[in-house]
Design an enzyme around this catalytic site. Structure first.
Site, PDB file in Angstrom:
ATOM      1  CG  ASP A  27      59.422  -3.606  57.048  1.00 53.98           C
ATOM      2  OD1 ASP A  27      59.799  -3.473  55.873  1.00 53.98           O
ATOM      3  OD2 ASP A  27      59.199  -2.640  57.789  1.00 53.98           O
ATOM      4  CG  ASN A  33      53.425   5.258  64.375  1.00 49.50           C
ATOM      5  OD1 ASN A  33      54.513   5.108  63.822  1.00 49.50           O
ATOM      6  ND2 ASN A  33      52.528   4.295  64.438  1.00 49.50           N
ATOM      7  CG  HIS A  89      56.389   2.799  62.122  1.00 49.01           C
ATOM      8  ND1 HIS A  89      55.073   2.787  61.733  1.00 49.01           N
ATOM      9  CD2 HIS A  89      57.083   2.947  60.963  1.00 49.01           C
ATOM     10  CE1 HIS A  89      54.978   2.911  60.431  1.00 49.01           C
ATOM     11  NE2 HIS A  89      56.176   3.017  59.927  1.00 49.01           N
ATOM     12  CD  GLU A 123      53.004   0.400  63.793  1.00 45.62           C
ATOM     13  OE1 GLU A 123      53.503   1.522  64.000  1.00 45.62           O
ATOM     14  OE2 GLU A 123      52.235   0.181  62.849  1.00 45.62           O
TER      15      GLU A 123
HETATM   16  C1  F6R Z   1      59.571   0.267  55.311  1.00 44.67           C
HETATM   17  C2  F6R Z   1      59.480   0.478  56.754  1.00 44.67           C
HETATM   18  C3  F6R Z   1      58.715   1.613  57.339  1.00 44.67           C
HETATM   19  C4  F6R Z   1      58.809   2.907  56.548  1.00 44.67           C
HETATM   20  C5  F6R Z   1      57.978   4.003  57.209  1.00 44.67           C
HETATM   21  C6  F6R Z   1      57.967   5.265  56.384  1.00 44.67           C
HETATM   22  O1  F6R Z   1      60.352  -0.873  55.009  1.00 44.67           O
HETATM   23  O2  F6R Z   1      60.004  -0.304  57.478  1.00 44.67           O
HETATM   24  O3  F6R Z   1      59.197   1.848  58.656  1.00 44.67           O
HETATM   25  O4  F6R Z   1      60.149   3.309  56.445  1.00 44.67           O
HETATM   26  O5  F6R Z   1      56.663   3.555  57.348  1.00 44.67           O
HETATM   27  O6  F6R Z   1      57.313   5.030  55.184  1.00 44.67           O
HETATM   28  P1  F6R Z   1      57.332   6.093  54.004  1.00 44.67           P
HETATM   29  O7  F6R Z   1      58.733   6.203  53.524  1.00 44.67           O
HETATM   30  O8  F6R Z   1      56.431   5.501  52.956  1.00 44.67           O
HETATM   31  O9  F6R Z   1      56.813   7.363  54.570  1.00 44.67           O
END
Ligand code: F6R
Length: 241
Positions: free
Chosen positions: A67, A136, A138, A143
């Protein structure tokens, strides 16, 4: 699902890097799906160490990232382009031509998403996808929703994600409200999936992903239907299982 219980972030990073290293030993020209955020930083550090020790080369590897924030230029220090350069690409022998990320500043974001989806198919699909997990539930920036979005698409970020990610920005008002993200189908088509999670804040999400009902309200729960998922997590992240 295979679950590795590790004692801390360091051990998670070592385990995950070893699994990715094994993937490259198995197939030198793998297509790796990569993630950003706090979770994979240690993994990338260990991968760079393995590269510097001569265990692996990225010469024939192709990468696709999950992303990117909408509206951020590649050169913006908060962009995922920048993150990947800093944490991985500038330290290894990967050919810049083989690195793929969604553009946050494409004139037509929907077209950018369509092209990205086609590109992933054209290079043969993802061999191993690295994932973190949102509090959450995701994955990528998919989301919680009333249905699973299959293909790469533009996403409205939820308040909880904006708040969680604001730690990396000077001010919460600077966090983009939208992102471009691989879809659930894009992720689920990867041949193998490696999810890493550490800390108490991920415990609810991990419990739901592993043992809750499969529902778009917890996007990561769909991983229960994937035939080859490995989770590497610490005691805290596994504490509610
Ligand atoms: C990042 C992504 C997100 C993260 C998730 C966890 O490319 O796609 O899904 O993996 O938000 O983020 P952290 O590792 O910062 O807790």
């Amino acid at each position: 699902m295979k679950i590795y219980r590790e004692k801390d972030y360091e051990a998670i990073s070592l385990r995950a890097a070893n699994i990715l290293t094994a993937q490259l030993v198995l197939k030198q020209n793998s297509v790796l799906g990569l993630a950003t955020g706090s979770s994979p930083i240690g993994t990338y550090k260990k991968l760079v160490e393995n590269y510097k020790a001569g265990e692996i080369s990225f010469r024939d590897v192709r990468t696709v990232n999950l992303d990117e924030y909408k509206g951020l230029k590649d050169s913006d220090p908060n962009s995922y382009h920048y993150f990947m350069q800093e944490n991985l690409f500038s330290h290894i022998d990967i050919d810049p031509e083989n690195v793929h990320l969604l553009s946050g500043v494409a004139e037509d974001s929907d077209l950018e998403c369509e092209k990205y989806e086609r590109m992933i198919r054209a290079i043969g699909g993802i061999d191993m996808q690295l994932l973190g997990i949102g509090r959450n539930g995701h994955i990528g920036f998919n989301e919680p929703d009333s249905s699973f979005t299959v293909n790469t698409h533009v996403v409205d970020l939820t308040e909880s994600t904006i708040e969680a990610n604001s730690r990396l920005f000077d001010d919460i008002s600077q966090v983009p409200r939208q992102a471009l993200s691989m879809g659930i189908g894009t992720i689920m088509h990867a041949k193998r999936i490696l999810l890493i999670a550490n800390g108490e804040s991920k415990a609810d999400a991990i419990a739901k992903v592993v043992a809750g009902p499969v529902t778009p309200e917890v996007p990561g729960s769909i991983l229960q239907l994937h035939p080859d998922v490995t989770i590497v997590a610490d005691d805290k992240a596994l504490s509610k299982l």
